[in-house]
Design a protein around this motif. Structure first.
Motif, PDB file in Angstrom:
ATOM      1  N   GLN A   1     -13.460 -35.644  28.488  1.00  0.00           N
ATOM      2  CA  GLN A   1     -13.225 -34.286  28.700  1.00  0.00           C
ATOM      3  C   GLN A   1     -11.918 -33.757  28.368  1.00  0.00           C
ATOM      4  N   ARG A   2     -10.975 -34.689  27.766  1.00  0.00           N
ATOM      5  CA  ARG A   2      -9.680 -34.380  27.304  1.00  0.00           C
ATOM      6  C   ARG A   2      -9.804 -33.603  26.135  1.00  0.00           C
ATOM      7  N   PRO A   3      -9.166 -32.165  26.356  1.00  0.00           N
ATOM      8  CA  PRO A   3      -9.096 -31.234  25.279  1.00  0.00           C
ATOM      9  C   PRO A   3      -7.678 -31.735  24.201  1.00  0.00           C
ATOM     10  N   LEU A   4      -8.003 -30.868  23.199  1.00  0.00           N
ATOM     11  CA  LEU A   4      -6.585 -30.988  22.327  1.00  0.00           C
ATOM     12  C   LEU A   4      -5.445 -30.479  22.827  1.00  0.00           C
ATOM     13  N   THR A   5      -4.327 -30.753  22.602  1.00  0.00           N
ATOM     14  CA  THR A   5      -3.113 -30.019  23.002  1.00  0.00           C
ATOM     15  C   THR A   5      -3.012 -29.265  21.680  1.00  0.00           C
ATOM     16  N   GLU A   6      -2.121 -28.479  22.057  1.00  0.00           N
ATOM     17  CA  GLU A   6      -1.294 -27.391  20.803  1.00  0.00           C
ATOM     18  C   GLU A   6      -1.085 -28.253  19.594  1.00  0.00           C
ATOM     19  N   THR A   7      -0.290 -29.361  19.938  1.00  0.00           N
ATOM     20  CA  THR A   7       0.067 -30.121  18.706  1.00  0.00           C
ATOM     21  C   THR A   7      -1.171 -30.740  18.085  1.00  0.00           C
ATOM     22  N   GLY A   8      -2.140 -31.248  18.766  1.00  0.00           N
ATOM     23  CA  GLY A   8      -3.386 -31.665  18.275  1.00  0.00           C
ATOM     24  C   GLY A   8      -4.024 -30.719  17.587  1.00  0.00           C
ATOM     25  N   ARG A   9      -4.305 -29.469  18.144  1.00  0.00           N
ATOM     26  CA  ARG A   9      -4.852 -28.466  17.014  1.00  0.00           C
ATOM     27  C   ARG A   9      -4.141 -28.416  15.719  1.00  0.00           C
ATOM     28  N   ARG A  10      -2.924 -28.284  15.678  1.00  0.00           N
ATOM     29  CA  ARG A  10      -2.031 -28.190  14.502  1.00  0.00           C
ATOM     30  C   ARG A  10      -2.144 -29.174  13.718  1.00  0.00           C
TER      31      ARG A  10
ATOM     32  N   LEU B   1      -5.651 -29.143  12.199  1.00  0.00           N
ATOM     33  CA  LEU B   1      -5.666 -28.019  10.947  1.00  0.00           C
ATOM     34  C   LEU B   1      -4.732 -28.706   9.563  1.00  0.00           C
ATOM     35  N   ARG B   2      -3.965 -29.202  10.000  1.00  0.00           N
ATOM     36  CA  ARG B   2      -3.049 -29.827   8.710  1.00  0.00           C
ATOM     37  C   ARG B   2      -4.000 -30.650   8.161  1.00  0.00           C
ATOM     38  N   MET B   3      -4.821 -31.653   8.849  1.00  0.00           N
ATOM     39  CA  MET B   3      -5.765 -32.652   7.848  1.00  0.00           C
ATOM     40  C   MET B   3      -6.797 -31.696   7.554  1.00  0.00           C
TER      41      MET B   3
ATOM     42  N   LEU C   1     -17.103 -32.579   1.011  1.00  0.00           N
ATOM     43  CA  LEU C   1     -17.814 -33.257   2.199  1.00  0.00           C
ATOM     44  C   LEU C   1     -19.135 -32.602   2.427  1.00  0.00           C
ATOM     45  N   GLU C   2     -20.129 -33.372   2.640  1.00  0.00           N
ATOM     46  CA  GLU C   2     -21.579 -32.956   2.967  1.00  0.00           C
ATOM     47  C   GLU C   2     -21.625 -32.751   4.556  1.00  0.00           C
ATOM     48  N   VAL C   3     -21.190 -33.761   5.190  1.00  0.00           N
ATOM     49  CA  VAL C   3     -21.602 -33.643   6.654  1.00  0.00           C
ATOM     50  C   VAL C   3     -20.062 -34.103   7.522  1.00  0.00           C
ATOM     51  N   ILE C   4     -19.951 -33.460   8.682  1.00  0.00           N
ATOM     52  CA  ILE C   4     -19.060 -34.117   9.494  1.00  0.00           C
ATOM     53  C   ILE C   4     -19.601 -34.627  10.575  1.00  0.00           C
ATOM     54  N   LEU C   5     -19.513 -35.984  10.843  1.00  0.00           N
ATOM     55  CA  LEU C   5     -19.990 -36.625  12.087  1.00  0.00           C
ATOM     56  C   LEU C   5     -18.961 -36.889  13.172  1.00  0.00           C
ATOM     57  N   ALA C   6     -19.288 -36.392  14.439  1.00  0.00           N
ATOM     58  CA  ALA C   6     -18.200 -36.538  15.358  1.00  0.00           C
ATOM     59  C   ALA C   6     -18.709 -37.168  16.654  1.00  0.00           C
ATOM     60  N   SER C   7     -17.646 -37.740  17.466  1.00  0.00           N
ATOM     61  CA  SER C   7     -17.765 -38.430  18.769  1.00  0.00           C
ATOM     62  C   SER C   7     -18.368 -37.171  19.516  1.00  0.00           C
ATOM     63  N   PRO C   8     -19.008 -37.280  20.745  1.00  0.00           N
ATOM     64  CA  PRO C   8     -19.377 -36.415  21.770  1.00  0.00           C
ATOM     65  C   PRO C   8     -18.117 -35.901  22.580  1.00  0.00           C
ATOM     66  N   TYR C   9     -17.086 -36.937  22.425  1.00  0.00           N
ATOM     67  CA  TYR C   9     -15.871 -36.465  23.216  1.00  0.00           C
ATOM     68  C   TYR C   9     -15.164 -35.212  22.808  1.00  0.00           C
ATOM     69  N   LEU C  10     -14.871 -34.210  23.846  1.00  0.00           N
ATOM     70  CA  LEU C  10     -14.300 -33.102  23.467  1.00  0.00           C
ATOM     71  C   LEU C  10     -13.243 -33.042  22.444  1.00  0.00           C
ATOM     72  N   ARG C  11     -12.244 -34.021  22.547  1.00  0.00           N
ATOM     73  CA  ARG C  11     -11.216 -33.898  21.462  1.00  0.00           C
ATOM     74  C   ARG C  11     -11.485 -34.219  20.245  1.00  0.00           C
ATOM     75  N   ALA C  12     -12.619 -35.016  20.009  1.00  0.00           N
ATOM     76  CA  ALA C  12     -13.084 -35.240  18.793  1.00  0.00           C
ATOM     77  C   ALA C  12     -14.080 -33.967  18.251  1.00  0.00           C
ATOM     78  N   GLN C  13     -14.804 -33.514  19.082  1.00  0.00           N
ATOM     79  CA  GLN C  13     -15.656 -32.181  18.609  1.00  0.00           C
ATOM     80  C   GLN C  13     -14.565 -30.856  18.141  1.00  0.00           C
ATOM     81  N   GLN C  14     -13.553 -31.066  19.082  1.00  0.00           N
ATOM     82  CA  GLN C  14     -12.570 -29.906  18.560  1.00  0.00           C
ATOM     83  C   GLN C  14     -11.723 -30.036  17.265  1.00  0.00           C
ATOM     84  N   THR C  15     -11.538 -31.386  17.058  1.00  0.00           N
ATOM     85  CA  THR C  15     -10.737 -31.748  15.857  1.00  0.00           C
ATOM     86  C   THR C  15     -11.955 -31.491  14.630  1.00  0.00           C
TER      87      THR C  15
END
Length: 157
Positions: A20-29, A32-34, A43-57
């Protein structure tokens, strides 16, 4: 197959659970940079871990590149999952240009297995680190590393 592997952006140090660890503001930036860096990729698909920080990224990248398809949550891409099983799961996919958003130590070991065929390789994957592999199929030692970058190295571009 072109496989992009992205580690999630910087996350808060604490939450009720690690998942449940969310992104920090730095993590959001960072995310977005990536995402900006990936603009123009098909890209045809984005696959992501169910963890919140991966979902947000993954969602920030999806919005940045304008991918209409929703992020696909995969339960086999968490920090402690087996990278050999990840290769097997990727081999089941029909897409040829995939972004996988996950965590350390999984991403570093996955890169080592795909490129070198063993777990001993070292690939620096700081938060929002991004690698691009080209491979005929997801398997041991068959990938070519096309790119290995992170938000800090892109800052000067």
């Amino acid at each position: 197959m072109k496989l992009w592997v992205l580690r999630h952006g910087q996350a808060e140090a604490r939450a009720v659970t690690d998942a449940q660890r969310p992104l920090t503001e730095t993590g959001r930036r960072e995310a977005l940079r990536m995402g900006e860096h990936l603009q123009g990729e098909t890209l045809e698909v984005i696959l992501a871990s169910p963890y919140l920080r991966a979902q947000q990224t993954a969602e920030l990248v999806r919005q940045c590149i304008g991918l209409r398809r929703a992020v696909v949550t995969v339960d086999w891409a968490t920090p402690d999952d087996d990278p050999l099983a990840v290769l097997d799961r990727l081999a089941e996919r029909s897409e040829s240009n995939i972004l996988l958003v996950s965590h350390q130590p999984l991403v570093g070991t996955l890169l080592s297995l795909a490129v070198e065929g063993h777990r001993r390789g070292h690939y620096p994957m700081p938060t929002a680190g991004l690698a691009c592999l080209e491979m005929p199929l997801p398997a041991l030692g068959v990938a070519t590393m096309l790119e290995l970058t992170n938000p800090t190295s892109l800052a000067g571009q």
